[in-house]
Structures are given as structure tokens and as C-alpha cells.
Design a protein around this motif. Structure first.
Motif, short mmCIF file in Angstrom:
data_model
loop_
_atom_site.label_atom_id
_atom_site.label_comp_id
_atom_site.label_asym_id
_atom_site.label_seq_id
_atom_site.Cartn_x
_atom_site.Cartn_y
_atom_site.Cartn_z
N TRP A 192 0.85 -1.21 0.00
CA TRP A 192 0.00 0.00 0.00
C TRP A 192 0.88 1.25 0.00
O TRP A 192 0.63 2.21 -0.74
CB TRP A 192 -0.90 -0.01 1.24
CG TRP A 192 -1.51 1.33 1.54
CD1 TRP A 192 -2.65 1.86 1.04
CD2 TRP A 192 -0.97 2.33 2.42
NE1 TRP A 192 -2.86 3.13 1.55
CE2 TRP A 192 -1.84 3.44 2.40
CE3 TRP A 192 0.18 2.39 3.23
CZ2 TRP A 192 -1.60 4.59 3.14
CZ3 TRP A 192 0.41 3.54 3.97
CH2 TRP A 192 -0.48 4.62 3.93
N LEU A 193 1.91 1.25 0.82
CA LEU A 193 2.83 2.39 0.89
C LEU A 193 3.49 2.61 -0.47
O LEU A 193 3.59 3.76 -0.93
CB LEU A 193 3.88 2.13 1.96
CG LEU A 193 5.01 3.16 2.06
CD1 LEU A 193 4.46 4.51 2.50
CD2 LEU A 193 6.09 2.68 3.03
N CYS A 194 3.93 1.55 -1.12
CA CYS A 194 4.57 1.69 -2.43
C CYS A 194 3.61 2.31 -3.45
O CYS A 194 4.01 3.19 -4.23
CB CYS A 194 5.05 0.33 -2.93
SG CYS A 194 6.45 -0.34 -1.99
N GLY A 195 2.37 1.86 -3.44
CA GLY A 195 1.39 2.43 -4.36
C GLY A 195 1.18 3.91 -4.14
O GLY A 195 1.05 4.69 -5.09
N LEU A 196 1.18 4.32 -2.88
CA LEU A 196 1.00 5.73 -2.56
C LEU A 196 2.21 6.54 -3.00
O LEU A 196 2.07 7.62 -3.59
CB LEU A 196 0.77 5.88 -1.05
CG LEU A 196 0.19 7.20 -0.56
CD1 LEU A 196 -1.18 7.44 -1.17
CD2 LEU A 196 0.11 7.21 0.95
N LEU A 197 3.40 6.03 -2.76
CA LEU A 197 4.62 6.76 -3.12
C LEU A 197 4.79 6.86 -4.64
O LEU A 197 5.29 7.86 -5.15
CB LEU A 197 5.84 6.09 -2.51
CG LEU A 197 5.93 6.10 -0.98
CD1 LEU A 197 7.16 5.34 -0.51
CD2 LEU A 197 5.94 7.52 -0.43
N GLN A 198 4.35 5.84 -5.36
CA GLN A 198 4.48 5.86 -6.82
C GLN A 198 3.56 6.87 -7.47
O GLN A 198 3.74 7.21 -8.65
CB GLN A 198 4.24 4.46 -7.37
CG GLN A 198 5.41 3.52 -7.10
CD GLN A 198 5.09 2.07 -7.41
OE1 GLN A 198 3.93 1.71 -7.63
NE2 GLN A 198 6.11 1.22 -7.41
N ALA A 199 2.55 7.34 -6.73
CA ALA A 199 1.66 8.38 -7.26
C ALA A 199 2.24 9.77 -7.09
O ALA A 199 1.64 10.75 -7.54
CB ALA A 199 0.30 8.30 -6.56
N GLU A 200 3.42 9.88 -6.45
CA GLU A 200 4.06 11.18 -6.25
C GLU A 200 4.53 11.73 -7.61
O GLU A 200 4.84 10.97 -8.53
CB GLU A 200 5.27 11.03 -5.33
CG GLU A 200 4.94 10.60 -3.91
CD GLU A 200 4.48 11.77 -3.07
OE1 GLU A 200 4.79 12.93 -3.43
OE2 GLU A 200 3.81 11.54 -2.06
N PRO A 201 4.60 13.07 -7.74
CA PRO A 201 5.12 13.66 -8.99
C PRO A 201 6.53 13.18 -9.33
O PRO A 201 6.85 12.94 -10.49
CB PRO A 201 5.08 15.17 -8.71
CG PRO A 201 4.06 15.33 -7.64
CD PRO A 201 4.14 14.10 -6.80
N PRO A 203 8.45 10.21 -7.85
CA PRO A 203 8.51 9.09 -6.91
C PRO A 203 9.94 8.60 -6.71
O PRO A 203 10.76 8.65 -7.62
CB PRO A 203 7.65 8.01 -7.57
CG PRO A 203 7.72 8.33 -9.03
CD PRO A 203 7.79 9.82 -9.11
N PRO A 204 10.26 8.13 -5.50
CA PRO A 204 11.58 7.55 -5.27
C PRO A 204 11.68 6.17 -5.91
O PRO A 204 10.67 5.55 -6.25
CB PRO A 204 11.64 7.44 -3.74
CG PRO A 204 10.21 7.24 -3.34
CD PRO A 204 9.40 8.05 -4.31
N GLN A 205 12.90 5.72 -6.10
CA GLN A 205 13.10 4.34 -6.54
C GLN A 205 12.84 3.43 -5.34
O GLN A 205 13.35 3.68 -4.24
CB GLN A 205 14.52 4.14 -7.05
CG GLN A 205 14.77 2.74 -7.58
CD GLN A 205 16.18 2.59 -8.14
OE1 GLN A 205 16.93 3.55 -8.21
NE2 GLN A 205 16.53 1.38 -8.54
N LEU A 206 12.06 2.38 -5.53
CA LEU A 206 11.67 1.51 -4.43
C LEU A 206 12.26 0.11 -4.61
O LEU A 206 12.20 -0.46 -5.71
CB LEU A 206 10.14 1.40 -4.36
CG LEU A 206 9.40 2.71 -4.05
CD1 LEU A 206 7.90 2.53 -4.21
CD2 LEU A 206 9.71 3.20 -2.64
N ARG A 207 12.82 -0.40 -3.54
CA ARG A 207 13.35 -1.75 -3.54
C ARG A 207 12.72 -2.54 -2.41
O ARG A 207 12.36 -1.97 -1.38
CB ARG A 207 14.88 -1.72 -3.39
CG ARG A 207 15.60 -1.03 -4.55
CD ARG A 207 17.09 -0.90 -4.28
NE ARG A 207 17.78 -0.26 -5.40
CZ ARG A 207 19.04 0.15 -5.37
NH1 ARG A 207 19.76 -0.03 -4.26
NH2 ARG A 207 19.59 0.71 -6.42
N HIS A 208 12.62 -3.86 -2.60
CA HIS A 208 11.98 -4.71 -1.61
C HIS A 208 12.94 -5.81 -1.17
O HIS A 208 13.65 -6.39 -1.99
CB HIS A 208 10.70 -5.35 -2.16
CG HIS A 208 9.75 -4.37 -2.77
ND1 HIS A 208 9.85 -3.94 -4.07
CD2 HIS A 208 8.69 -3.71 -2.24
CE1 HIS A 208 8.88 -3.06 -4.32
NE2 HIS A 208 8.16 -2.91 -3.23
#
Length: 335
Positions: A192-201, A203-208
Motif C-alpha cells: 500500500w505504501l509503495c502504491g501511494l509513493l508511486q503516485a508522487e510527482p 517518486p523515489p526508486q523503491l526496492r523490496h
């Protein structure tokens, strides 16, 4: 504005509001006033006005407001709640539709009330509720007018987040409001957090780096979402461009004077400049921020919520790698 729309807006306001019928019984009360009066919104409905306000003079003054159809106001009065606590407030009674609209503006916290941290967070919660109501209303208008499906979905995201923050504010403002515990899949919360961050103008690069064997934790899903969001926002606002989200299970973790047999660790790792040395000892205190425009409430709120769950929030930092770790007891999930 129709009655339903007015009440929906009033539910989000920090001003205490209630409707009273011709017999001076409460027919509706918003969460802000219910919280101040130590009364649940549902249990307050049907109660006599003077019982909630605990003042002998209220009945006569309210009766005069009804009979003469005039506004009655008090300045700097003491409100005594059903639990005996006292607040200083400005109060007004205004005739409306055969009854009265009660409006309460609390001016001071009660003596012997919340801790300085909780008082700060509660004040913040009061202040953010009115802007949230406006934000939600604007997003609803946009959602109705845009013809693009993606834009409509983004407007829906704004509405959902405004509702979530309003719910959080209400629960921060509720005296002794404990977390609503239930099984929580932490990986669902991180996605859920990743989905929210990816909607940013930008967005940061996300790793899991997830441990798939991590069991559900016993927690309040909304509050844990807020903790994770605060940690991510803090990293991004500090200049991070890459976030790594990691989960692990730890055994024999010492937390204060306790040793947890098994605990969940959630790491939010960023590549920012690191926590300044001058802030490291006070980083989780309210109103402490490394940014000129920062409120210093995000990490304080995150730590308070972690502790509500019997957990803790810790960090380790050096330039290029800062790790905030949320620890939550896992044995509670299986009690």
C-alpha cells in the motif's frame, strides 16, 4: 448545503458542534465535541444537554434561547465533563429548526491531562481537520468533473487519504483511544505504501527485501500505515532518492526491561544525507526537525504509535544510508 452534506463536513471539523431538540436533548454530536465531553457520539444522542455539560445554568439559558429565538453566548466558561475533567471554552447556542445548534471552542487543555507529547499531537490533529475537510470537498468536485479515468482515480486517492487522516485525527483526539488490534499482514501494508509513493510527482526508486515467512502481526492497520508513511515521507523530505523496504523476524530482542521472544522488524532504508549529529539525541521529540519548514511531528507520532503496539522505533544513520527500524512483538499476534 443540504443536511447530510453539512453533517458530513461538520464531522471533520475541530470545532465542537451538537444539535439539540426542543426538549433540550442531544440529537446529533460531532466527534470533536464528543471527545471533549468524554462521551461517545452514539451514547451522547438522547442525553439531556445539562447532563453532558454539567452546569445548572445551562438549562435556563438554553430555554431562553429557544423561547426568544436568540443567540446565547458565554466566554471563557468552564466545561465539566461527565468524568469530572474541566475545560475552558467559548460556547454559543443558536436557534435552528425548532432546536438549538451548540458550538464549543475549547481554549485550554484540562488540568492533569495529556502528556506534552500527546498534547502536541492532539493540537496538531485539531488543526489539520478543517483543512482536510476542504481538501476532501475539492477532490470530490474534481472527481465529478474530470473525464479522464486516471485523473478520476487520483482524485479518489486524495479523498481516501483525506478520510484516513481525518479518522486518524479523530482517534488521536479520543481520550484513551487504544489501537484497534487485529491480524495485520505487514507486506500488504508495505505494498500500500509503495502504491501511494508511486503516485508522487517525482517518486523515489523503491526496492523490496521481504522475508516471506513473516507471520501476521497483531496491530491497528491504519496506525501502522501511518507509521510507515511517516518514515517514508521523512526520508524523501530529507533528500533520499531510493528507499529499501525490508522485513525480518528477530528472536530474543531486548526492549527496555523486556526481552521479546520473537519480534517483527520493518526497516525503511534510504540513501539520503543522514541524520545530523545535533539532532540524533532528540530526533523523536515533538517539534524537532532538520528542515526549516518541518513540523517535527512525523517521527514523534510514529514512535508514539509504535509504543501503543508494545513496540519501538529505532534508527542508525550515516551519510548515504539511514535505517529506521520498526519493532513489533509477534507473540501478541498468537495470544
Amino acid at each position: 448545503m443540504d443536511t447530510a452534506s453539512w453533517r458530513a463536513l461538520a464531522e471533520q471539523m475541530s470545532t465542537g458542534l451538537a444539535l439539540v431538540d426542543g426538549e433540550l436533548r442531544v440529537t446529533w454530536i460531532n466527534p470533536a465535541l464528543a471527545e471533549w465531553l468524554d462521551a461517545g457520539p452514539r451514547s451522547a444522542v438522547g442525553q439531556p444537554l445539562q447532563l453532558l455539560l454539567q452546569e445548572p445554568d445551562w438549562l435556563a439559558q438554553a430555554g431562553r434561547a429557544l423561547r426568544e429565538a436568540e443567540v446565547v453566548q458565554w466566554r471563557g466558561v468552564i466545561l465539566r465533563t461527565v468524568r469530572g475533567r474541566e475545560w475552558t471554552a467559548d460556547v454559543a447556542l443558536q436557534p435552528v429548526d425548532g432546536g438549538l445548534l451548540l458550538e464549543v471552542h475549547v481554549l485550554a487543555q484540562p488540568v492533569g491531562g495529556a502528556s506534552p507529547l500527546s498534547a502536541t499531537l492532539r493540537g496538531f490533529a485539531h488543526e489539520m481537520k478543517n483543512p482536510l475537510a476542504g481538501l476532501r470537498g475539492a477532490a470530490q468536485l474534481l472527481q465529478r468533473r474530470v473525464g479522464d479515468g486516471d485523473l478520476e482515480a487520483l482524485a479518489g486517492l486524495v479523498i481516501a487519504e483525506a478520510d484516513r487522516l481525518a479518522s486518524l485525527a479523530n482517534r488521536l483526539l479520543h481520550h484513551g483511544g487504544a489501537p484497534r488490534l487485529g491480524p495485520v499482514n505487514i507486506h500488504e501494508q508495505l505494498e500500500w505504501l509503495c502504491g501511494l509513493l508511486q503516485a508522487e510527482p517525482e517518486p523515489p526508486q523503491l526496492r523490496h527485501d521481504y522475508d516471506p515467512s513473516v507471520p501476521d502481526v497483531k496491530g491497528d492497520a491504519e496506525r501502522l500505515q501511518q507509521v510507515l508513511l511517516n518514515l517514508a515521507r521523512n526520508a524523501i523530505e530529507a533528500g533520499a532518492r531510493t528507499l529499501t523496504l525490508r522485513t525480518r523476524v528477530e528472536h530474543g530482542l531486548r526492549m527496555g526491561d523486556r526481552v521479546l521472544r520473537m519480534a517483527l522488524r520493518v526497516d525503511v532504508i534510504d540513501d539520503g544525507p543522514g541524520v545530523p549529529a545535533a539532532l540524533r539525541d532528540t530526533l523523536f521529540e515533538p517539534l524537532v526537525s532538520g528542515r526549516a519548514d518541518g513540523t517535527g511531528l512525523g517521527l514523534a507520532l510514529a514512535r508514539e504509535m509504535a509504543r501503543e503496539h508494545g513496540g519501538e522505533l529505532r534508527f542508525a544513520s550515516r551519510p548515504g544510508e539511514t535505517v529506521f527500524s520498526l519493532y513489533l512483538p509477534l507473540e501478541r499476534a498468537h495470544e
